[in-house]
Write a protein that holds these residues in place. Structure first.
Motif, PDB file in Angstrom:
ATOM      1  N   TRP A   9     -10.022  -1.591  -1.285  1.00  0.00           N
ATOM      2  CA  TRP A   9      -8.778  -1.831  -2.010  1.00  0.00           C
ATOM      3  C   TRP A   9      -7.581  -1.242  -1.266  1.00  0.00           C
ATOM      4  CZ3 TRP A   9      -5.533   1.971  -4.048  1.00  0.00           C
ATOM      5  CH2 TRP A   9      -4.536   1.535  -4.923  1.00  0.00           C
ATOM      6  N   ARG A  10      -7.817  -0.119  -0.591  1.00  0.00           N
ATOM      7  CA  ARG A  10      -6.750   0.574   0.136  1.00  0.00           C
ATOM      8  C   ARG A  10      -6.275  -0.228   1.341  1.00  0.00           C
ATOM      9  NH1 ARG A  10      -5.128   2.566   4.378  1.00  0.00           N
ATOM     10  NH2 ARG A  10      -6.917   1.674   5.445  1.00  0.00           N
ATOM     11  N   PHE A 185       3.160   2.877  -5.357  1.00  0.00           N
ATOM     12  CA  PHE A 185       2.418   1.722  -5.858  1.00  0.00           C
ATOM     13  C   PHE A 185       2.926   0.450  -5.197  1.00  0.00           C
ATOM     14  CE2 PHE A 185       2.537   5.051  -9.056  1.00  0.00           C
ATOM     15  CZ  PHE A 185       1.179   5.258  -9.252  1.00  0.00           C
ATOM     16  N   ARG A 186       2.003  -0.355  -4.748  1.00  0.00           N
ATOM     17  CA  ARG A 186       2.334  -1.579  -4.023  1.00  0.00           C
ATOM     18  C   ARG A 186       3.188  -2.535  -4.863  1.00  0.00           C
ATOM     19  NH1 ARG A 186      -3.832  -3.529  -3.351  1.00  0.00           N
ATOM     20  NH2 ARG A 186      -3.953  -1.303  -2.905  1.00  0.00           N
ATOM     21  N   ALA A 187       4.077  -3.243  -4.186  1.00  0.00           N
ATOM     22  CA  ALA A 187       4.867  -4.283  -4.849  1.00  0.00           C
ATOM     23  C   ALA A 187       3.998  -5.518  -5.043  1.00  0.00           C
ATOM     24  CB  ALA A 187       6.095  -4.621  -4.008  1.00  0.00           C
ATOM     25  N   ALA A 193      -1.191  -7.018   0.751  1.00  0.00           N
ATOM     26  CA  ALA A 193      -2.135  -6.467  -0.223  1.00  0.00           C
ATOM     27  C   ALA A 193      -3.348  -7.363  -0.431  1.00  0.00           C
ATOM     28  CB  ALA A 193      -1.437  -6.238  -1.558  1.00  0.00           C
ATOM     29  N   SER A 194      -3.183  -8.664  -0.264  1.00  0.00           N
ATOM     30  CA  SER A 194      -4.274  -9.603  -0.542  1.00  0.00           C
ATOM     31  C   SER A 194      -5.048 -10.021   0.711  1.00  0.00           C
ATOM     32  CB  SER A 194      -3.722 -10.856  -1.228  1.00  0.00           C
ATOM     33  OG  SER A 194      -2.757 -11.492  -0.403  1.00  0.00           O
ATOM     34  N   LEU A 195      -4.633  -9.555   1.852  1.00  0.00           N
ATOM     35  CA  LEU A 195      -5.315  -9.948   3.091  1.00  0.00           C
ATOM     36  C   LEU A 195      -6.657  -9.226   3.218  1.00  0.00           C
ATOM     37  CD1 LEU A 195      -2.366  -9.920   5.666  1.00  0.00           C
ATOM     38  CD2 LEU A 195      -3.337 -11.875   4.438  1.00  0.00           C
ATOM     39  N   LYS A 196      -7.648  -9.943   3.745  1.00  0.00           N
ATOM     40  CA  LYS A 196      -8.951  -9.334   3.952  1.00  0.00           C
ATOM     41  C   LYS A 196      -8.876  -8.298   5.059  1.00  0.00           C
ATOM     42  CE  LYS A 196     -11.815 -13.234   2.451  1.00  0.00           C
ATOM     43  NZ  LYS A 196     -12.874 -14.195   2.867  1.00  0.00           N
TER      44      LYS A 196
END
Length: 209
Positions: A9-10, A185-187, A193-196
């Motif tokens: 997740w990080r 906290f991420r925007a 954030a969604s990239l593998k």
């Protein structure tokens, strides 16, 4: 989530949500985690400066090569090493051991004298390099704790330490900055954030003998 799920997740957060702030409890957790970092000889020659003031952090953007994370995160953690590391640090460390564990001097003194000799004969450049390596240990520890607590972070080497030290007046405290860790906290619209994750297979990075 399991620890591995949280590490997946990080990511190195590129865009923070400027409306979200760490709670006092979360900030205390990060302070405790820093203080509990495993360090060489047990000597704590590091300091962590917590910068919450937004106006101060805005002044750090330019000397961080325009990276907005330092200002947009909830807080900026600045990992610092001491300008001077000497036998006083060793004495203080062993005084603390004695106070907490009540260990007799006859047990402590041989190791204490050996460590004082090591510090006395260590060149300044080697002390600085050694202390900086300890800062990286603290950085890794903080990033893992952030992941466990679902706090976003972005480790940074890309900044001008001497300029940052002037802005924060770190010389007053006998410190110099070596690493930055914006936390928050991420925007929602941070595309990263969604990239593998891109990692080699474990078989290529771990050797079992």
């Amino acid at each position: 989530m399991s620890i591995i799920e949280k590490l997946n997740w990080r990511y190195a957060t590129k865009k923070f949500d400027t409306t979200k702030q760490l709670s006092d409890s979360q900030l205390e957790t990060l302070k405790e985690a820093f203080n509990l970092t495993a360090l060489s000889y047990g000597l704590q020659t590091l300091k962590m400066v917590v910068v919450g003031d937004k106006s101060i952090r805005e002044n750090l953007v330019a000397i961080s090569y325009g990276q907005r994370q330092v200002a947009d995160a909830s807080h900026l953690l600045v990992l610092c090493i001491q300008n001077e590391i000497d036998t006083d640090d060793v004495e203080e460390h062993f005084d603390t051991i004695k106070a907490i564990r009540n260990t007799p001097d006859e047990i402590l003194n041989p190791f204490k004298e050996q460590l004082k000799s090591t510090i006395e004969t260590m060149p300044y450049s080697k002390k600085s390099d050694w202390a900086t390596k300890q800062a990286y240990i603290a950085l890794g520890n903080l990033m893992t704790v952030c992941a466990v607590e679902e706090i976003d972070s972005c480790p940074m080497e890309g900044f001008l330490p001497e300029e940052l030290d002037k802005v924060l007046n770190l010389n007053k405290y006998g410190l110099k900055s070596v690493l930055l860790l914006p936390v928050g906290f991420r925007a929602e619209d941070d595309m990263f954030a969604s990239l593998k994750k891109v990692r080699k297979p474990i078989s290529d990075t771990v050797l079992e003998l």
